[in-house]
Write a protein that holds these residues in place. Structure first.
Motif, PDB file in Angstrom:
ATOM      1  N   THR A  31     -12.283  23.549   5.980  1.00  0.00           N
ATOM      2  CA  THR A  31     -10.908  24.018   5.768  1.00  0.00           C
ATOM      3  C   THR A  31     -10.121  23.985   7.069  1.00  0.00           C
ATOM      4  OG1 THR A  31     -11.626  25.434   3.952  1.00  0.00           O
ATOM      5  CG2 THR A  31      -9.511  25.966   4.972  1.00  0.00           C
ATOM      6  N   VAL A  32     -10.742  24.436   8.158  1.00  0.00           N
ATOM      7  CA  VAL A  32     -10.080  24.393   9.468  1.00  0.00           C
ATOM      8  C   VAL A  32      -9.811  22.945   9.871  1.00  0.00           C
ATOM      9  CG1 VAL A  32     -10.412  24.871  11.930  1.00  0.00           C
ATOM     10  CG2 VAL A  32     -10.985  26.608  10.229  1.00  0.00           C
ATOM     11  N   LEU A  33     -10.780  22.066   9.646  1.00  0.00           N
ATOM     12  CA  LEU A  33     -10.612  20.653   9.976  1.00  0.00           C
ATOM     13  C   LEU A  33      -9.431  20.038   9.222  1.00  0.00           C
ATOM     14  CD1 LEU A  33     -11.947  18.269  11.554  1.00  0.00           C
ATOM     15  CD2 LEU A  33     -13.173  17.775   9.434  1.00  0.00           C
ATOM     16  N   VAL A  34      -9.331  20.317   7.941  1.00  0.00           N
ATOM     17  CA  VAL A  34      -8.225  19.797   7.133  1.00  0.00           C
ATOM     18  C   VAL A  34      -6.895  20.363   7.624  1.00  0.00           C
ATOM     19  CG1 VAL A  34      -7.186  19.853   4.835  1.00  0.00           C
ATOM     20  CG2 VAL A  34      -9.605  19.309   5.088  1.00  0.00           C
ATOM     21  N   ALA A  35      -6.864  21.659   7.957  1.00  0.00           N
ATOM     22  CA  ALA A  35      -5.627  22.271   8.445  1.00  0.00           C
ATOM     23  C   ALA A  35      -5.182  21.631   9.759  1.00  0.00           C
ATOM     24  CB  ALA A  35      -5.816  23.777   8.611  1.00  0.00           C
ATOM     25  N   VAL A  36      -6.125  21.422  10.680  1.00  0.00           N
ATOM     26  CA  VAL A  36      -5.786  20.833  11.979  1.00  0.00           C
ATOM     27  C   VAL A  36      -5.259  19.408  11.806  1.00  0.00           C
ATOM     28  CG1 VAL A  36      -6.792  19.996  14.145  1.00  0.00           C
ATOM     29  CG2 VAL A  36      -7.336  22.292  13.328  1.00  0.00           C
ATOM     30  N   PHE A  37      -5.947  18.597  11.010  1.00  0.00           N
ATOM     31  CA  PHE A  37      -5.480  17.225  10.816  1.00  0.00           C
ATOM     32  C   PHE A  37      -4.160  17.178  10.051  1.00  0.00           C
ATOM     33  CE2 PHE A  37      -9.712  15.866  12.128  1.00  0.00           C
ATOM     34  CZ  PHE A  37      -9.369  14.790  12.932  1.00  0.00           C
ATOM     35  N   PHE A  41      -1.003  15.336  11.644  1.00  0.00           N
ATOM     36  CA  PHE A  41      -0.346  14.275  10.885  1.00  0.00           C
ATOM     37  C   PHE A  41       1.127  14.596  10.645  1.00  0.00           C
ATOM     38  CE2 PHE A  41       0.366  11.802   6.920  1.00  0.00           C
ATOM     39  CZ  PHE A  41       0.124  10.546   7.449  1.00  0.00           C
ATOM     40  N   SER A  42       1.432  15.854  10.326  1.00  0.00           N
ATOM     41  CA  SER A  42       2.829  16.216  10.083  1.00  0.00           C
ATOM     42  C   SER A  42       3.652  16.115  11.359  1.00  0.00           C
ATOM     43  CB  SER A  42       2.928  17.621   9.482  1.00  0.00           C
ATOM     44  OG  SER A  42       2.497  18.594  10.412  1.00  0.00           O
ATOM     45  N   LEU A  43       3.065  16.465  12.511  1.00  0.00           N
ATOM     46  CA  LEU A  43       3.782  16.314  13.777  1.00  0.00           C
ATOM     47  C   LEU A  43       4.015  14.835  14.103  1.00  0.00           C
ATOM     48  CD1 LEU A  43       2.061  19.067  15.953  1.00  0.00           C
ATOM     49  CD2 LEU A  43       4.397  19.088  15.044  1.00  0.00           C
ATOM     50  N   ALA A  44       3.044  13.994  13.796  1.00  0.00           N
ATOM     51  CA  ALA A  44       3.217  12.558  14.031  1.00  0.00           C
ATOM     52  C   ALA A  44       4.339  11.997  13.155  1.00  0.00           C
ATOM     53  CB  ALA A  44       1.901  11.823  13.764  1.00  0.00           C
ATOM     54  N   ILE A  45       4.366  12.382  11.910  1.00  0.00           N
ATOM     55  CA  ILE A  45       5.431  11.915  11.010  1.00  0.00           C
ATOM     56  C   ILE A  45       6.784  12.431  11.478  1.00  0.00           C
ATOM     57  CG2 ILE A  45       6.361  12.132   8.668  1.00  0.00           C
ATOM     58  CD1 ILE A  45       3.472  12.017   7.672  1.00  0.00           C
TER      59      ILE A  45
END
Length: 65
Positions: A31-37, A41-45
């Motif tokens: 869950t932490v891994l998914v939240a971090v990615f 990803f949202s910051l990259a977009i």
């Protein structure tokens, strides 16, 4: 209609007896891994969108004089 009920019963049976569920610590880690990615990803977009927005703005300023 009986086919749908049979499908649902078989699905629950498979979930109970044939699915290997992760441990609580594995679930938390994933869950932490998914939240971090998701955040990365949202910051990259957001960054790409900001750059494209500036480029398009400069382009329209340039063609309008």
């Amino acid at each position: 209609m009986a086919g749908i009920v049979k499908y649902i019963k078989e699905s629950f049976e498979e979930l109970k007896h044939h699915v290997t569920w992760p441990t609580w610590s594995e679930a938390q880690g994933l869950t932490v891994l998914v939240a971090v990615f998701s955040i990365i990803f949202s910051l990259a977009i957001w960054g790409v969108d900001t750059v494209f927005s500036k480029v398009v703005g400069f382009y329209f300023k340039w063609i309008n004089g």
